[in-house]
Motif scaffolding. Structure first.
Motif, short mmCIF file in Angstrom:
data_model
loop_
_atom_site.label_atom_id
_atom_site.label_comp_id
_atom_site.label_asym_id
_atom_site.label_seq_id
_atom_site.Cartn_x
_atom_site.Cartn_y
_atom_site.Cartn_z
N GLU A 1 0.83 -1.19 0.00
CA GLU A 1 0.00 0.00 0.00
C GLU A 1 0.88 1.25 0.00
OE1 GLU A 1 -3.36 0.10 0.03
OE2 GLU A 1 -3.61 -2.07 0.03
N ASN B 1 -0.34 -2.55 4.98
CA ASN B 1 -1.81 -2.56 4.86
C ASN B 1 -2.34 -1.13 4.98
OD1 ASN B 1 -2.58 -2.01 7.82
ND2 ASN B 1 -1.21 -3.79 8.00
N SER B 2 -3.57 -0.93 4.54
CA SER B 2 -4.16 0.41 4.49
C SER B 2 -4.41 1.00 5.87
CB SER B 2 -5.47 0.39 3.70
OG SER B 2 -6.37 -0.52 4.26
N ASP B 3 -4.61 0.16 6.89
CA ASP B 3 -4.86 0.66 8.24
C ASP B 3 -3.64 1.38 8.82
OD1 ASP B 3 -7.42 -0.31 8.20
OD2 ASP B 3 -6.91 -2.22 9.15
N LYS C 1 -17.42 0.87 8.10
CA LYS C 1 -17.36 -0.53 7.67
C LYS C 1 -18.57 -0.87 6.80
CE LYS C 1 -14.57 -2.90 8.56
NZ LYS C 1 -13.37 -3.26 7.77
N GLU D 1 -17.92 0.44 3.30
CA GLU D 1 -16.91 -0.41 2.64
C GLU D 1 -17.56 -1.71 2.15
OE1 GLU D 1 -13.63 -1.18 5.19
OE2 GLU D 1 -12.80 0.85 5.04
N ASN E 1 -17.95 -2.77 -1.80
CA ASN E 1 -17.16 -3.94 -2.25
C ASN E 1 -18.01 -4.95 -3.02
OD1 ASN E 1 -14.43 -3.53 -1.56
ND2 ASN E 1 -14.88 -3.88 0.60
N ASN F 1 -11.10 -1.48 -5.01
CA ASN F 1 -10.61 -1.35 -3.64
C ASN F 1 -11.25 -0.12 -3.00
OD1 ASN F 1 -9.02 -1.91 -1.39
ND2 ASN F 1 -7.40 -0.54 -2.06
N SER G 1 -11.49 2.14 0.93
CA SER G 1 -11.10 2.29 2.32
C SER G 1 -11.77 3.54 2.87
CB SER G 1 -9.57 2.43 2.43
OG SER G 1 -9.19 2.73 3.74
N ASN H 1 -12.31 5.96 6.25
CA ASN H 1 -11.73 6.30 7.55
C ASN H 1 -12.71 7.16 8.33
OD1 ASN H 1 -10.13 7.93 9.55
ND2 ASN H 1 -8.48 6.63 8.75
N LYS I 1 -11.30 6.56 0.27
CA LYS I 1 -10.46 6.39 -0.91
C LYS I 1 -10.96 5.16 -1.65
CE LYS I 1 -6.30 8.67 0.64
NZ LYS I 1 -6.51 9.77 -0.30
#
Length: 856
Positions: free
Chosen positions: A90, A136-138, A178, A181, A185, A192, A194, A196, A203
């Motif tokens: 990432e 990872n994205s987190d 969540k 997302e 998905n 992809n 994400s 926040n 994103k």
């Protein structure tokens, strides 16, 4: 017959003049790779000849390229101009606000590297850009808060490709993010996503439209808005900080005045202490996290000096130190932002919205939502929002933002237009050919920012020196505080004070800033004038150039020769042209094209030809109606022992007039000759005259033409010397000859057939980059316009930049030496030490940004 006949890569393959073109010979592919001279390892170039084609194989750790050239082997110097690529995984890019010294960049890198799952961090002070790679994205979530702890702020940059950033309204907990997302998905167009919760940003990488995403988000009860590129709360934040700096200055003044007006010493100390807390809170906080990440930056040094002054009772000195430091930082940041904005302002050239034709309607859309193939309408006086091709209308277009040319260019149906240019007169309908992130102006911005991130040799040396200098002086300062009083030389207070002064002098800010600001300013100036300089290394090399070699055809001349004379000997003129048409229709060389074009123009029909063959540097042959015919130069027919008694004198007379002669014949006789002439560009002579005035000692023309033609063009173009009748490999020898004479040599080509010579030269310059993606990607320097007008400006700018860099370095060193010398006699005060550091840094920056305004 022609200057470079026979180099056509398996018919009509388009070639680049790049030092390392990644073109696969015997195909029509034309892919570029990064400039050879920017690859940070030793490269071996192997060249081999495949029939009449030139081929070159370049082997790197990850790359193999092949193209056609002669049997030469080149070894290019090791340079360290590219930053190390980030590891896979990432990746995110950010703009960093608040950095006022390259040491800040190091502090951020070390600070973020301690975070969980962060693989690598690269921060560039010159462009204020940060690139982060994570597993990872987190891992990106805590970055913003960690940056704020260090005393800076960041904003994410728009990512390439189809990744877009949305602001999400209506979320009130982490589960909302969540839910969004999970819903998105399920869509096949989404690759992809994400979301926040803490930042309220999403994103998403997708292949659908922006409206589709907004609609899908609204289905589950939230609102998505595409994030704009406009500045946010940073300005407000800066205003608040400026107000605090003013307040602390007032408190220091009140305490100082009060000490003369009977106010108690305690009251003055309290005012000084409050001022120290106000101005010093941010640097002390940054210093804490810098030390935590084992980084020794200017915040650490200044904080130590201020706190140390307070401990020995020098409250006025301590307060003055942090206040002057805050003012210095503010002025430095404002000054350096001017430099950074010189490139960022290019982004504003292309409008953010465009009128799009949808069926019978015309609607306004953000450029991010427009796809290739859409039809946009541009009214007179408006800027063109995207690259495309005119399908309706005629106009004059001001291309100055791209090419630096102030004179508008006439455009009609079928012509290319570029984003950011201005439609002056008629209304245009344009078919979009590139997405907003792929437009020519976007590539210019991207390439220039990349160039600014590369370290020049001088900058790399200064950084290395500073990395040793700072810790050495820091240790020396500690030793001065402790050792002399232990051995009975003076009091603890005196030596502690001297040690604090030395801590301040340990900041090498002015020295470290001296080179990058000058380079960024010069590259920014060049970009606004239609010249791409691909890094500080090439800027420095340009300033050292003493000889420039020019390819003739298409560089000094128009590259569009025309038939000027026809003489038939044994056949009719119509028959001669028909045979010549048949032979030259196989070739893509400009001279061959001119004969084919002339024949088409007067209605001549070609014959049936077969078994076409190119004879490198001499001509072409084909079998026509059972007989082998040739079209080429004198050398070709001399080698075949054909009688030239009837034509040789006539050929020489034509050549003496500066024309190129194409002889048509068989192995037995000459059937006729065709004279073709190329005209010199209007700007060539004036540009070469300016080059000589700018300090270039030798201007040289390289051509495959005969000496008569070369002599005529050379005298018209004002070149010092010329090399004529050259094969491609001979051009390499000509470059080497100039280098052996002690010259630093630049080679200028138009993107055709010059790769071996460009690879051999110390500097490769491509011309006409606006229409050639390959030239933009691969050359060291690119002149966006299709003429030499901007080359003298580039040479003068480079020399001016080198002068300013030297001025800055010497000034920085002299100031430091003076400060160090004045410490031990006790003539230097702590606030004077701060002034010598921040003041010198500011003077260096102001001196460097003069390059932004530099004109010819």
């Amino acid at each position: 017959m022609t200057e470079n006949e026979g180099e056509n890569c398996c018919s009509s393959s388009d070639k680049s003049n790049a030092k390392q073109e990644n073109s696969s010979c015997c195909s029509n592919n034309n892919n570029s790779v990064n400039s050879f001279k920017s690859i940070p390892i030793l490269i071996q170039e192997k060249t081999s000849c495949c029939s009449s084609n030139s081929s070159k194989e370049t082997v790197n750790e990850h790359e193999k390229t092949s193209c056609c050239s002669s049997n030469e082997q080149h070894t290019l110097e090791k340079t360290e101009t590219l930053t190390n690529p980030l590891p896979s995984g990432e990746k995110m890019a950010y703009r960093v606000h608040g950095m006022d010294c390259p040491a800040c960049a190091k502090t951020i890198e070390k600070g973020l590297s301690t975070l969980k799952d962060i693989a690598e961090v690269n921060v560039n002070y010159s462009t204020a850009k940060m690139q982060v790679a994570a597993s990872n994205s987190d891992a990106f979530i805590p970055i913003e808060s960690e940056i704020e702890k260090l005393g800076y702020s960041i904003e994410p940059l728009n990512q390439k490709g189809n990744i877009k950033t949305f602001n999400i309204e209506g979320m009130d907990c982490g589960s909302c993010a969540k839910s969004i997302e999970n819903h998105l998905n399920t869509l096949p167009s989404v690759k992809n996503v994400s979301v926040n919760f803490s930042t309220g940003k999403m994103k998403i990488e997708h292949s659908g439209s922006v409206e589709d995403i907004m609609t899908e988000v609204s289905k589950i009860g939230y609102k998505a808005l595409l994030q704009s590129n406009k500045k946010s709360i940073q300005t407000v934040k800066n205003k608040n900080e400026n107000g605090l700096v003013i307040l602390s200055g007032v408190l220091i003044a009140l305490g100082f005045i009060g000490s003369f007006n009977g106010i108690s010493t305690l009251m003055s100390v309290i005012l000084y202490a409050i001022a120290m807390v106000i101005s010093g809170y941010k640097p002390v906080k940054s210093a804490f996290y810098a030390l935590k990440s084992r980084s020794l930056d200017m915040n650490v040094l200044m904080s130590a000096a201020a706190i140390g002054a307070a401990l020995i009772g020098e409250w006025l000195e301590g307060a003055t130190v942090v206040w002057l430091f805050a003012i210095g930082n503010y002025l430095q940041t404002k000054s350096i932002e001017r430099t950074r904005n010189s490139i960022r302002n290019l982004m504003d050239l292309a409008p953010p919205e465009a009128w799009v034709q949808v069926g019978s309607e015309i609607i306004k859309k953000p450029v991010e939502e427009i796809t290739v193939g859409n039809i946009i309408i541009v009214k007179p006086g408006d800027k063109i929002p995207l690259d495309g091709v005119i399908i309706q209308g005629e106009s004059s277009v001001n291309q100055a933002p791209i090419t630096g040319e102030s004179i508008p260019v006439d455009k009609e149906i079928g012509d290319k237009v570029y984003a950011g240019t201005i439609n002056e007169h008629g209304s245009l309908e344009i078919k979009v050919t590139k997405l907003v992130e792929d437009t020519t102006i976007s590539k210019i911005i991207h390439l220039v920012e990349e160039a600014q991130e590369q370290k020049a040799p001088t900058e790399a040396f200064v950084d290395k020196f500073a990395s040793i200098y700072t810790p050495v002086v820091f240790i020396l300062a500690l030793a001065i505080m402790v050792l002399p009083p232990i051995f009975g030389f003076g009091t603890w207070g005196d030596w502690f004070y001297k040690g604090l002064e030395l801590l301040v002098v340990a900041c090498p800010c002015a020295l470290v800033i001296s080179t990058p600001v000058a380079i960024v300013s010069a590259i920014g100036n060049a970009a606004k004038n239609g010249v791409l300089i691909k890094g500080g290394t090439f800027l420095e090399k340009t300033g050292a150039i003493t000889a420039i070699a020019f390819d003739k055809t298409g560089t000094l001349t128009e590259g569009k020769p025309k038939v000027s004379e026809i003489k038939s000997l044994t056949v009719s003129e119509e028959e001669l042209l028909s045979i010549a048409f048949t032979l030259e229709d196989y070739s893509t060389h400009p001279i061959a094209k001119s004969i084919v074009g002339y024949a088409n123009e007067i209605g001549i029909q070609p014959k049936n030809g077969e078994m076409f063959k190119s004879i490198v540097g001499k001509g072409v042959q084909a079998t026509i109606e059972g007989n082998i015919f040739y079209a080429g130069n004198l050398k070709l027919f001399e080698e075949m022992n054909v009688s030239l008694e009837d034509v040789k004198k006539h050929v020489q007379d034509i050549q003496n007039k500066g024309k190129t002669v194409v002889i048509i014949g068989t192995q037995i006789q000459i059937i006729g000759i065709i004279a073709v002439s190329d005209t010199i560009r209007e700007t060539s002579a004036s540009a070469l005259k300016e080059l000589k005035l700018s300090g270039v000692n030798q201007t040289v023309m390289l051509t495959g033409d005969n000496k008569g033609t070369a002599n005529t063009i050379a005298s018209e173009a004002n070149v010092n010397r010329y090399f004529a009748e050259l094969l491609p490999e001979d051009k390499v020898d000509a470059i080497k000859k100039l280098q052996n004479e002690g010259h630093k040599v630049a080679m200028v080509g138009d993107g055709i057939n010059d790769a071996p010579a460009l690879a051999t030269a110390d500097l490769g310059i491509a011309m006409g980059g606006a229409g050639t993606d390959t030239a933009m990607e691969t050359a060291d320097i690119v002149l966006m316009a299709d003429n030499l007008d901007k080359l003298p400006h580039t040479m003068k700018l480079s020399r001016k930049a080198l002068t300013i860099i030297k001025q800055n370095i010497w000034f920085s060193i002299i100031i430091k030496v003076i400060a160090l010398v004045l410490i031990f006699p006790g003539l230097l005060t702590l606030w004077m030490a701060v002034l010598s550091d921040t003041g010198a840094a500011l003077i260096v920056i102001l001196n460097a940004i003069r390059l932004l305004k530099f004109k010819e």
